[in-house]
Design a protein around this motif. Structure first.
Motif, PDB file in Angstrom:
ATOM      1  N   ARG A 148     -12.803  -7.577  -1.884  1.00 57.70           N
ATOM      2  CA  ARG A 148     -11.443  -7.981  -1.561  1.00 57.70           C
ATOM      3  C   ARG A 148     -11.441  -8.957  -0.393  1.00 57.70           C
ATOM      4  N   ARG A 164      -0.089 -19.930  -9.958  1.00 53.76           N
ATOM      5  CA  ARG A 164       0.961 -18.922  -9.862  1.00 53.76           C
ATOM      6  C   ARG A 164       1.260 -18.407 -11.260  1.00 53.76           C
ATOM      7  N   TYR A 221      -1.369  -6.745 -12.875  1.00 53.64           N
ATOM      8  CA  TYR A 221      -1.374  -6.585 -11.426  1.00 53.64           C
ATOM      9  C   TYR A 221      -2.701  -5.988 -10.944  1.00 53.64           C
ATOM     10  N   ARG A 267      -5.631  -7.875  -8.670  1.00 50.83           N
ATOM     11  CA  ARG A 267      -6.088  -7.375  -7.358  1.00 50.83           C
ATOM     12  C   ARG A 267      -7.602  -7.360  -7.247  1.00 50.83           C
ATOM     13  N   GLN A 290      -1.187 -15.934  -7.566  1.00 56.41           N
ATOM     14  CA  GLN A 290       0.051 -15.404  -7.021  1.00 56.41           C
ATOM     15  C   GLN A 290       0.864 -14.885  -8.203  1.00 56.41           C
ATOM     16  N   TYR A 328       4.202 -13.144  -9.774  1.00 61.07           N
ATOM     17  CA  TYR A 328       5.629 -12.957  -9.533  1.00 61.07           C
ATOM     18  C   TYR A 328       6.301 -12.323 -10.743  1.00 61.07           C
ATOM     19  N   TRP A 361       5.288   0.895  -7.675  1.00 64.68           N
ATOM     20  CA  TRP A 361       5.443  -0.554  -7.870  1.00 64.68           C
ATOM     21  C   TRP A 361       6.209  -1.200  -6.731  1.00 64.68           C
ATOM     22  N   ASN A 372       5.638  -0.966  -3.728  1.00 62.29           N
ATOM     23  CA  ASN A 372       4.686  -1.344  -2.675  1.00 62.29           C
ATOM     24  C   ASN A 372       3.799  -2.519  -3.068  1.00 62.29           C
ATOM     25  N   TRP A 373       3.999  -3.060  -4.250  1.00 67.07           N
ATOM     26  CA  TRP A 373       3.196  -4.200  -4.689  1.00 67.07           C
ATOM     27  C   TRP A 373       3.463  -5.382  -3.783  1.00 67.07           C
ATOM     28  N   LYS A 374       2.419  -6.150  -3.586  1.00 67.06           N
ATOM     29  CA  LYS A 374       2.556  -7.368  -2.763  1.00 67.06           C
ATOM     30  C   LYS A 374       2.762  -8.551  -3.663  1.00 67.06           C
TER      31      LYS A 374
END
Length: 106
Positions: free
Chosen positions: A34, A43, A70, A74, A81, A83, A102, A104-106
Motif C-alpha cells: 500500500r 478516474r 473498491y 485498494r 480514483q 467515484y 461503505w 468509511n470508503w475513501k
C-alpha cells in the motif's frame, strides 16, 4: 508428559521462526504494498442514477460489483480514483442494510 512435549515443540517452532527473516508476514506485506502504491491519474466513475430502473436482484448484483471494484482497487499497485455518483434510492438502502462499512470508503 504430553503437555511437556507440546510445550517443547512450541518453543522449538518459536526459535525457528525467530532465526528466519520474517518475509512471509502478510500484514506487513500488505502495508508495504500500500505504501509503494503509485496513484494513477485515471478516474473511474460509476453512475448509479439508473437504479430506479432495476429490479432488486440487479441492484444487489451492482452492489457486489461495486464492493469488488473498491476492494481490488485498494490492493492495486496503481489505484485509480474511484467515484460513485447519484448514489441513492434502492442501491443506497441496500448498501446500508448489507454493508454498513461503505460510509468509511475513501
Amino acid at each position: 508428559l504430553f503437555r511437556q512435549k507440546r510445550k517443547e515443540k512450541r518453543q522449538k517452532r518459536k526459535l525457528e521462526r525467530q532465526s528466519k527473516p520474517d518475509f512471509s508476514n502478510e500484514g506487513n506485506d500488505r502495508k508495504r504494498m500500500r505504501k509503494e502504491a503509485v496513484p494513477s491519474t485515471l478516474r473511474l466513475i460509476v453512475d448509479c442514477s439508473f437504479d430506479d430502473l432495476m429490479v432488486l436482484k440487479d441492484v444487489k448484483k451492482l452492489h457486489k460489483q461495486i464492493q469488488r471494484c473498491y476492494a481490488e482497487n485498494r490492493k492495486a499497485f496503481h489505484p485509480v480514483q474511484f467515484y460513485l455518483t447519484s448514489h441513492g434510492g434502492q442501491l443506497k438502502s441496500n448498501m446500508n442494510e448489507n454493508d454498513k462499512g461503505w460510509v468509511n470508503w475513501k
